[in-house]
Scaffold this motif. Structure first.
Motif, PDB file in Angstrom:
ATOM      1  N   HIS A   1     -30.393  -6.986  -4.317  1.00 45.24           N
ATOM      2  CA  HIS A   1     -29.689  -5.776  -3.900  1.00 45.24           C
ATOM      3  C   HIS A   1     -28.662  -6.117  -2.821  1.00 45.24           C
ATOM      4  O   HIS A   1     -28.937  -6.893  -1.903  1.00 45.24           O
ATOM      5  N   GLY A   2     -27.470  -5.552  -2.987  1.00 38.96           N
ATOM      6  CA  GLY A   2     -26.434  -5.729  -1.984  1.00 38.96           C
ATOM      7  C   GLY A   2     -25.506  -6.894  -2.208  1.00 38.96           C
ATOM      8  O   GLY A   2     -24.515  -7.049  -1.489  1.00 38.96           O
ATOM      9  N   GLU A   3     -25.794  -7.729  -3.208  1.00 36.49           N
ATOM     10  CA  GLU A   3     -24.940  -8.892  -3.445  1.00 36.49           C
ATOM     11  C   GLU A   3     -23.696  -8.523  -4.250  1.00 36.49           C
ATOM     12  O   GLU A   3     -23.617  -7.453  -4.871  1.00 36.49           O
ATOM     13  N   LEU A   4     -22.752  -9.462  -4.278  1.00 36.65           N
ATOM     14  CA  LEU A   4     -21.515  -9.282  -5.036  1.00 36.65           C
ATOM     15  C   LEU A   4     -21.771  -9.495  -6.525  1.00 36.65           C
ATOM     16  O   LEU A   4     -22.379 -10.500  -6.917  1.00 36.65           O
ATOM     17  N   MET A   5     -21.302  -8.560  -7.349  1.00 37.28           N
ATOM     18  CA  MET A   5     -21.349  -8.766  -8.790  1.00 37.28           C
ATOM     19  C   MET A   5     -20.037  -9.357  -9.293  1.00 37.28           C
ATOM     20  O   MET A   5     -20.007 -10.157 -10.220  1.00 37.28           O
ATOM     21  N   SER A   6     -18.936  -8.947  -8.665  1.00 36.72           N
ATOM     22  CA  SER A   6     -17.607  -9.428  -9.052  1.00 36.72           C
ATOM     23  C   SER A   6     -16.984 -10.197  -7.897  1.00 36.72           C
ATOM     24  O   SER A   6     -17.035  -9.752  -6.749  1.00 36.72           O
TER      25      SER A   6
ATOM     26  N   ASP B   1     -19.063 -13.793 -14.487  1.00 40.13           N
ATOM     27  CA  ASP B   1     -18.616 -13.015 -13.338  1.00 40.13           C
ATOM     28  C   ASP B   1     -18.358 -11.594 -13.806  1.00 40.13           C
ATOM     29  O   ASP B   1     -18.064 -11.352 -14.983  1.00 40.13           O
ATOM     30  N   GLY B   2     -18.486 -10.644 -12.900  1.00 36.66           N
ATOM     31  CA  GLY B   2     -18.318  -9.243 -13.274  1.00 36.66           C
ATOM     32  C   GLY B   2     -19.500  -8.735 -14.068  1.00 36.66           C
ATOM     33  O   GLY B   2     -19.411  -7.710 -14.738  1.00 36.66           O
ATOM     34  N   ARG B   3     -20.612  -9.436 -13.972  1.00 36.05           N
ATOM     35  CA  ARG B   3     -21.839  -9.022 -14.649  1.00 36.05           C
ATOM     36  C   ARG B   3     -23.032  -9.555 -13.861  1.00 36.05           C
ATOM     37  O   ARG B   3     -22.933 -10.572 -13.157  1.00 36.05           O
ATOM     38  N   CYS B   4     -24.151  -8.880 -13.965  1.00 39.44           N
ATOM     39  CA  CYS B   4     -25.342  -9.316 -13.246  1.00 39.44           C
ATOM     40  C   CYS B   4     -26.572  -8.651 -13.856  1.00 39.44           C
ATOM     41  O   CYS B   4     -26.471  -7.739 -14.684  1.00 39.44           O
ATOM     42  N   VAL B   5     -27.727  -9.123 -13.425  1.00 36.37           N
ATOM     43  CA  VAL B   5     -29.003  -8.499 -13.746  1.00 36.37           C
ATOM     44  C   VAL B   5     -29.695  -8.177 -12.430  1.00 36.37           C
ATOM     45  O   VAL B   5     -29.716  -9.007 -11.514  1.00 36.37           O
ATOM     46  N   MET B   6     -30.230  -6.964 -12.331  1.00 40.37           N
ATOM     47  CA  MET B   6     -30.943  -6.537 -11.130  1.00 40.37           C
ATOM     48  C   MET B   6     -32.287  -5.932 -11.514  1.00 40.37           C
ATOM     49  O   MET B   6     -32.547  -5.659 -12.693  1.00 40.37           O
TER      50      MET B   6
END
Length: 329
Positions: A124-129, A178-183
């Motif tokens: 939580h709170g990290e950069l996705m892009s 980049d510009g994508r993530c899993v949380m």
């Protein structure tokens, strides 16, 4: 398969009037009732389409070549068949049938052709892009049930384009995702991250689907949006997106994904919020509460909808593994 072990009527002297019923007969030997039903309806509709339109040989061959070209341009990171399904409205239709949403729950939207399975898991709170040209946007969300109770430990896939309107996989020399993530949602159902302002962009239109849109005098543009996908055992799988209000393509999405309940406003972070989440005052802010339904609730609703739809069509069916097949009893 040994032809001598299959009991079939003679297949000779077939014509416009009897080809359909005979094709259905020869396709009805398998023990899989659902497969038999799917092929029976597919063949019937395809043949009726050819008869109703008086399909020419040239048009038939053009369609086959078009489908071949869709397959030829498809890669691991560009699924042209999904794109074709999207622009024909089929993707949205299939999702609506398979994932019906009761009142108060979040509606679905299209997956699109650019979801991947290589996104990094972030806290939580990290950069996705990491696009330095994009306008920073703080995204604060929750996942809850229809009664407002938080749902923890939900896997959430999130993806968006960069500031130029391209997904990472569209860049030939990208270093990585980049510009994508899993949380994963927290104990209180919340998740938050740092992204950039979504921008409108054209779907890939340099291939056969783009040529089709041009012939139909349709534009290839999608309104600005951010994709979300939610997964947790016991809960209905949700693929959706949030669309930015006021986008010039809000009412003419090339893939029919926009729904009023998914249109959101971008706000601005005040000084207190900016300090709490470590962003600049005045930074863009997107806030949304996602509402999931249980797998059982969605399945029950899907079953009811299926039986009601078949009744309206005058079809006598039963459900086999929650899918309709002819009821021959």
């Amino acid at each position: 398969m040994d032809p001598s072990k299959v009991n079939l009527p003679p297949m000779k002297d077939l014509n416009i009037d009897n080809i359909t019923e005979n094709t259905v007969i020869i396709n009805s030997q398998a023990p899989d009732q659902r497969l038999t039903y799917l092929l029976e309806r597919l063949v019937t509709h395809l043949h009726d389409f050819a008869r109703e339109t008086r399909l020419s040989s040239a048009e038939w061959m053009a369609a086959l070549n078009f489908l071949a070209s869709v397959g030829q341009i498809t890669t691991d990171v560009r699924h042209e068949f999904i794109l074709l399904s999207d622009v024909l409205g089929l993707s949205l239709l299939v999702d609506a049938i398979n994932h019906p949403k009761p009142p108060l729950s979040t509606e679905g939207s299209v997956l699109g052709p650019f979801h991947t399975h290589e996104a990094e898991t972030i806290a939580h709170g990290e950069l996705m892009s990491h696009d330095a040209n994009g306008d920073p946007c703080l995204v604060i969300c929750t996942v809850q049930d229809v009664d407002g109770r938080p749902i923890p430990d939900v896997k959430i896939d999130i993806w968006e384009t960069d500031s130029s309107g391209h997904y990472d996989v569209q860049h030939a020399h990208r270093a990585g995702p980049d510009g994508r993530c899993v949380m994963t949602s927290g104990a209180d159902g919340s998740f938050w991250f740092k992204a950039i302002r979504p921008v409108p962009y054209p779907i890939p239109h340099d291939g056969p689907v783009g040529q089709l849109l041009k012939l139909l005098h349709r534009h290839p543009w999608r309104p600005a949006h951010m994709h979300f996908m939610f997964e947790k055992s016991g809960w209905d799988h949700l693929i959706t997106a949030l669309y930015i209000r006021g986008d010039p393509y809000e009412t003419s999405d090339a893939v029919f994904g926009v729904k009023d309940s998914l249109v959101v406003d971008l706000q601005r972070c005040d000084a207190e919020l900016a300090a709490k989440y470590d962003v600049e005052p005045g930074a863009l802010l997107l806030v949304h509460d996602f509402v999931l339904v249980t797998s059982e609730e969605s399945q029950d609703l899907r079953d009811r909808n299926a039986l009601e739809a078949m009744k309206k069509l005058g079809r006598k069916v039963k459900l086999l593994d929650h899918l309709p097949v002819p009821d021959l009893d």
